[in-house]
Design a protein around this motif. Sequence first.
Motif, mmCIF file in Angstrom:
data_model
loop_
_atom_site.group_PDB
_atom_site.id
_atom_site.type_symbol
_atom_site.label_atom_id
_atom_site.label_comp_id
_atom_site.label_asym_id
_atom_site.label_seq_id
_atom_site.Cartn_x
_atom_site.Cartn_y
_atom_site.Cartn_z
ATOM 1 N N GLN A 41 -16.755 0.857 24.366
ATOM 2 C CA GLN A 41 -16.400 -0.413 23.742
ATOM 3 C C GLN A 41 -17.364 -0.676 22.589
ATOM 4 O O GLN A 41 -18.561 -0.823 22.793
ATOM 5 N N VAL A 42 -16.837 -0.720 21.398
ATOM 6 C CA VAL A 42 -17.664 -0.963 20.217
ATOM 7 C C VAL A 42 -17.886 -2.462 20.065
ATOM 8 O O VAL A 42 -16.943 -3.253 20.165
ATOM 9 N N GLN A 43 -19.129 -2.839 19.834
ATOM 10 C CA GLN A 43 -19.461 -4.243 19.602
ATOM 11 C C GLN A 43 -20.404 -4.353 18.421
ATOM 12 O O GLN A 43 -21.182 -3.439 18.147
ATOM 13 N N LEU A 44 -20.329 -5.485 17.745
ATOM 14 C CA LEU A 44 -21.266 -5.793 16.675
ATOM 15 C C LEU A 44 -22.200 -6.883 17.184
ATOM 16 O O LEU A 44 -21.740 -7.918 17.673
ATOM 17 N N VAL A 45 -23.485 -6.642 17.058
ATOM 18 C CA VAL A 45 -24.484 -7.576 17.571
ATOM 19 C C VAL A 45 -25.293 -8.112 16.401
ATOM 20 O O VAL A 45 -25.925 -7.329 15.679
ATOM 21 N N GLU A 46 -25.263 -9.412 16.225
ATOM 22 C CA GLU A 46 -25.908 -10.059 15.089
ATOM 23 C C GLU A 46 -27.206 -10.743 15.500
ATOM 24 O O GLU A 46 -27.386 -11.134 16.655
ATOM 25 N N SER A 47 -28.061 -10.933 14.520
ATOM 26 C CA SER A 47 -29.285 -11.698 14.733
ATOM 27 C C SER A 47 -29.749 -12.249 13.399
ATOM 28 O O SER A 47 -29.334 -11.762 12.333
ATOM 29 N N GLY A 48 -30.609 -13.259 13.456
ATOM 30 C CA GLY A 48 -31.271 -13.721 12.253
ATOM 31 C C GLY A 48 -30.866 -15.075 11.719
ATOM 32 O O GLY A 48 -31.450 -15.544 10.755
ATOM 33 N N GLY A 49 -29.889 -15.709 12.308
ATOM 34 C CA GLY A 49 -29.520 -17.034 11.822
ATOM 35 C C GLY A 49 -30.570 -18.061 12.177
ATOM 36 O O GLY A 49 -31.559 -17.768 12.853
ATOM 37 N N GLY A 50 -30.370 -19.290 11.717
ATOM 38 C CA GLY A 50 -31.301 -20.352 12.054
ATOM 39 C C GLY A 50 -31.264 -21.480 11.059
ATOM 40 O O GLY A 50 -30.343 -21.587 10.245
ATOM 41 N N LEU A 51 -32.295 -22.314 11.131
ATOM 42 C CA LEU A 51 -32.426 -23.475 10.259
ATOM 43 C C LEU A 51 -33.452 -23.187 9.176
ATOM 44 O O LEU A 51 -34.552 -22.699 9.470
ATOM 45 N N VAL A 52 -33.090 -23.493 7.949
ATOM 46 C CA VAL A 52 -34.001 -23.269 6.833
ATOM 47 C C VAL A 52 -33.838 -24.412 5.843
ATOM 48 O O VAL A 52 -32.759 -25.001 5.734
ATOM 49 N N GLN A 53 -34.887 -24.715 5.126
ATOM 50 C CA GLN A 53 -34.823 -25.752 4.104
ATOM 51 C C GLN A 53 -34.166 -25.206 2.849
ATOM 52 O O GLN A 53 -34.204 -23.995 2.597
ATOM 53 N N PRO A 54 -33.592 -26.079 2.046
ATOM 54 C CA PRO A 54 -33.034 -25.632 0.761
ATOM 55 C C PRO A 54 -34.087 -24.881 -0.047
ATOM 56 O O PRO A 54 -35.246 -25.312 -0.121
ATOM 57 N N GLY A 55 -33.672 -23.769 -0.628
ATOM 58 C CA GLY A 55 -34.592 -22.915 -1.369
ATOM 59 C C GLY A 55 -35.244 -21.848 -0.518
ATOM 60 O O GLY A 55 -35.911 -20.952 -1.060
ATOM 61 N N GLY A 56 -35.068 -21.935 0.777
ATOM 62 C CA GLY A 56 -35.677 -20.975 1.682
ATOM 63 C C GLY A 56 -34.884 -19.691 1.806
ATOM 64 O O GLY A 56 -33.865 -19.496 1.133
ATOM 65 N N SER A 57 -35.359 -18.825 2.695
ATOM 66 C CA SER A 57 -34.745 -17.506 2.877
ATOM 67 C C SER A 57 -34.487 -17.223 4.347
ATOM 68 O O SER A 57 -35.202 -17.719 5.227
ATOM 69 N N CYS A 111 -20.548 -10.874 11.149
ATOM 70 C CA CYS A 111 -20.636 -9.474 10.731
ATOM 71 C C CYS A 111 -19.270 -8.822 10.932
ATOM 72 O O CYS A 111 -18.562 -9.106 11.910
ATOM 73 N N HIS A 112 -18.902 -7.953 10.019
ATOM 74 C CA HIS A 112 -17.625 -7.248 10.094
ATOM 75 C C HIS A 112 -17.836 -5.762 9.833
ATOM 76 O O HIS A 112 -18.688 -5.381 9.014
ATOM 77 N N GLN A 128 -20.109 -11.930 16.968
ATOM 78 C CA GLN A 128 -19.847 -13.210 17.616
ATOM 79 C C GLN A 128 -20.164 -14.392 16.704
ATOM 80 O O GLN A 128 -19.754 -15.518 16.997
ATOM 81 N N GLY A 129 -20.845 -14.143 15.619
ATOM 82 C CA GLY A 129 -21.197 -15.202 14.683
ATOM 83 C C GLY A 129 -22.605 -15.722 14.919
ATOM 84 O O GLY A 129 -23.067 -15.823 16.060
ATOM 85 N N THR A 130 -23.263 -16.042 13.827
ATOM 86 C CA THR A 130 -24.604 -16.617 13.909
ATOM 87 C C THR A 130 -24.680 -17.808 12.952
ATOM 88 O O THR A 130 -24.226 -17.720 11.813
#
Length: 123
Positions: free
Chosen positions: A1-17, A97-98, A115-117
């Motif tokens: 079963q192929v799955q895509l696993v995402e990471s790295g989302g979160g809260l950031v201030q405008p201008g951030g990365s 991710c796609h 699954q979305g982040t």
Amino acid sequence: QVQLVESGGGLVQPGGSLRLSCGVSGSIVSMSINVMGWYRQAPGKERELVASITNCGSTNYADSVKGRFTISRDNAKNTVHQQMNSLKPKDAAVYYCHAAIFDYGHAKFYDYWGQGTQVTVSS
């Protein structure tokens, strides 16, 4: 079963990365990962392409993120990353991710989604 696993989302201030990462898990024997990319969907809006990259390294970006986002890929690790700089409130969305994967056994492409982040840009 192929799955895509995402990471790295979160809260950031405008201008951030932020940096999003996505990896393909599961057996991909007799398969070839063609295009990988990121889509996003904000509340009340349709899902839209943000950036994509082929297995040869050709990239495509939405006009709204050109010059601020960079997509990259590690074919050996079956991973794709998206570096997002100078983030704006309008970049806030769920990022998906796609991967378009060709199955040699069935001679056809299949679309896989993570699954979305959540990315929130707010002061």
